[in-house]
Enzyme design. Structure first.
Site, PDB file in Angstrom:
ATOM      1  N   ARG A 126       0.826  -1.218   0.000  1.00  0.00           N
ATOM      2  CA  ARG A 126       0.000   0.000   0.000  1.00  0.00           C
ATOM      3  C   ARG A 126       0.859   1.268   0.000  1.00  0.00           C
ATOM      4  NH1 ARG A 126      -4.730  -0.809   4.229  1.00  0.00           N
ATOM      5  NH2 ARG A 126      -5.451   1.103   3.223  1.00  0.00           N
ATOM      6  N   ASP A 322     -15.394   2.444   3.248  1.00  0.00           N
ATOM      7  CA  ASP A 322     -15.169   1.084   3.745  1.00  0.00           C
ATOM      8  C   ASP A 322     -16.391   0.182   3.527  1.00  0.00           C
ATOM      9  OD1 ASP A 322     -12.622   1.763   4.539  1.00  0.00           O
ATOM     10  OD2 ASP A 322     -13.172   2.116   6.630  1.00  0.00           O
ATOM     11  N   LYS A 349      -6.760  -0.163  -1.093  1.00  0.00           N
ATOM     12  CA  LYS A 349      -7.159  -0.574   0.257  1.00  0.00           C
ATOM     13  C   LYS A 349      -6.472  -1.911   0.587  1.00  0.00           C
ATOM     14  CE  LYS A 349      -9.649   2.885   1.481  1.00  0.00           C
ATOM     15  NZ  LYS A 349      -9.136   3.726   2.567  1.00  0.00           N
ATOM     16  N   ARG A 353      -9.932  -3.318  -4.063  1.00  0.00           N
ATOM     17  CA  ARG A 353     -11.325  -3.727  -3.807  1.00  0.00           C
ATOM     18  C   ARG A 353     -12.207  -3.607  -5.041  1.00  0.00           C
ATOM     19  NH1 ARG A 353     -12.056  -1.572   2.413  1.00  0.00           N
ATOM     20  NH2 ARG A 353     -11.083  -3.422   3.345  1.00  0.00           N
TER      21      ARG A 353
END
Ligand code: S3P
Length: 442
Positions: A126, A322, A349, A353
């Site tokens: 990340r 989220d 993330k 995602r």
């Protein structure tokens, strides 16, 4: 990439949920409570701290930096050391937690000793430059792979920041905003930050409880002043992101009715509730009090028939960031086109995602259009409860929210649904199985 042979987990069938529930403390607020308590001289008692793996990583790190931590009877007591902590004897490990890594980048840069911060395979992928670059502008000395973009990171520890600065945030990120706001604790000149689109605001709400003044300028920049003092006691409202999986199960499961009490109702976090309400869901919330500057209360969610899909972009996105995986599951059972745009952040993330959602939806036979910043597909409406009759194998990518989202889908369809991993769920919501079981009706 992990290359273990998956131990396929078959999702149990719960067609409806009924009853009431209280959820453990909010993860975002828990991280901040532990970090700020660690940076105070003296003891702080935290009630209802999140039991998530992510928050455990934050607790481990503060302990490695000489902070005392004791748990008993629903409380965690933190014995803080002030803004200068003790040198660690080992590499600090943030596990899967982006919030831990990003906010600790500030704390470690400002210490008087060098340190190394690492994470798991997902966190090592990340981006970290979003905090590393602005911290370098304040004088921080940080090294890592790809110019400091990837963990592990090495911090020289410069004993405070030599400069202040003004930062206009290109991306909406509460982690980056918090990392920069906290830099003020070690800087004689203000470190100011301005967001284009508002992200979650727990740090701004919590700082005054630690006797730190948050200054809001008319031009939109904010910064803070003062050194943290212990509030002695903090109570953390229930995690609203965890609640979204229960709420989704209740609005999709025919005959369901669930009440969640003492849950966080901060408007920068209730986007999922607003989103499903915009689709016609029957969800009611009522604020009953305030803790750490945060509203909390109860949330009543019940099944009320088929929902109508909607399009989500722009200012919606940070408010549901989220919850997009579980919102996508709601969309399968709803009518019309569902679309998410302006959500490129989802690609960085715990996993990508957008890809994780789209590839699994394709796996289910849903025709989904994937974009760089989102995706869209047509919901199946009422027929979604009947047509998924086969065996389905879901790749969770070891992402807790992908796993819980497809778990909810698997409970409701006639066919069998298998997940390649469920251990990852403890990253945010270790009580998920017990909570679903306690409410579940077959
Ligand atoms: C968080 C902020 C969000 C969110 C994450 C927790 C926080 O990330 O996705 O789960 O606690 O500040 P960004 O700030 O990167 O958007």
């Amino acid at each position: 990439m992990r290359c273990e042979v998956p131990m396929w987990y078959e999702v149990p069938k719960f067609r409806a949920l009924a009853g009431s529930l209280r959820i453990r403390g909010d993860k975002s607020i828990s991280h901040r409570a532990v970090m700020l308590s660690a940076l105070c001289q003296g003891k702080t008692k935290i009630y209802n701290l999140s039991s998530s793996d992510d928050v455990k990583r934050t607790c481990d790190i503060v302990q490695s930096l000489g902070v005392g931590l004791n748990s008993s009877g629903g409380f965690v007591e933190i014995s803080g050391k002030g803004i200068y902590l003790n040198p660690p004897e080992k590499i600090l490990y943030a596990g899967n937690s982006g919030t831990t890594a990003r906010i600790f980048s500030t704390i470690l840069s400002a210490q008087k000793f060098p340190s190394v911060l690492d994470g798991d395979e997902s966190l090592r992928r990340r981006p970290m430059l979003r905090v590393v670059e602005p911290l370098r502008k304040l004088g921080a000395k940080i090294w890592g792979r790809e110019g400091g973009n990837r963990l592990p990171l090495v911090f020289e520890g410069i004993g405070g920041f030599s400069k202040g600065g003004e930062f206009d945030m290109e991306i909406s990120s509460a982690q980056v905003k918090t990392a920069l706001l906290l830099a003020n604790l070690w800087s004689s000149e203000p470190v100011k930050v301005r967001e284009k689109i508002k992200s979650r605001d727990h740090t701004e709400r919590m700082l005054p409880y630690f006797s730190i003044e948050v200054v809001r300028q008319p031009d939109g920049f904010i910064f803070c002043k003062g050194k943290p003092k212990t509030p002695e006691l903090l109570k953390i409202p229930g995690d609203i992101s965890s609640a979204s999986f229960i709420i989704a199960s209740a609005i999709l499961g025919k005959g369901s009715e669930v009440e969640i009490s003492d849950v966080l109702l901060n408007p920068t976090r209730t986007g999922f509730i607003s989103a499903v309400k915009s689709m016609g869901a029957d969800v009611r919330v009522e604020v009953v009090g305030e803790e750490v500057g945060e509203h909390f209360g109860f949330c009543l969610a019940r099944y009320c028939g088929t929902l109508k899909n909607n399009e989500f972009s722009g200012e919606w996105i940070p408010l549901i960031i989220d919850e997009i995986p579980i919102l996508s599951i709601c969309a399968i059972f709803s009518e019309g086109v569902f679309s998410v745009r302006d959500a490129k952040e989802l690609r960085v993330k715990e996993t990508d995602r957008i890809y994780a959602i789209c590839s699994n939806l394709r796996n289910l036979g849903i025709d989904v259009q994937e974009y760089e910043d989102g995706f869209s597909f047509e919901g199946l409406g009422e027929s979604a409860y009947r047509v998924f009759t086969k065996d389905y194998y879901i790749n969770t990518f070891y992402d807790h929210r992908i796993a819980m989202s497809f778990f909810v889908f698997g409970m409701l369809i006639p066919g069998r649904l298998f997940l390649d991993d469920v251990n990852c769920i403890s990253v945010s919501y270790p009580e998920f199985f017990d909570d679903i079981k306690s409410l579940g009706k077959t």
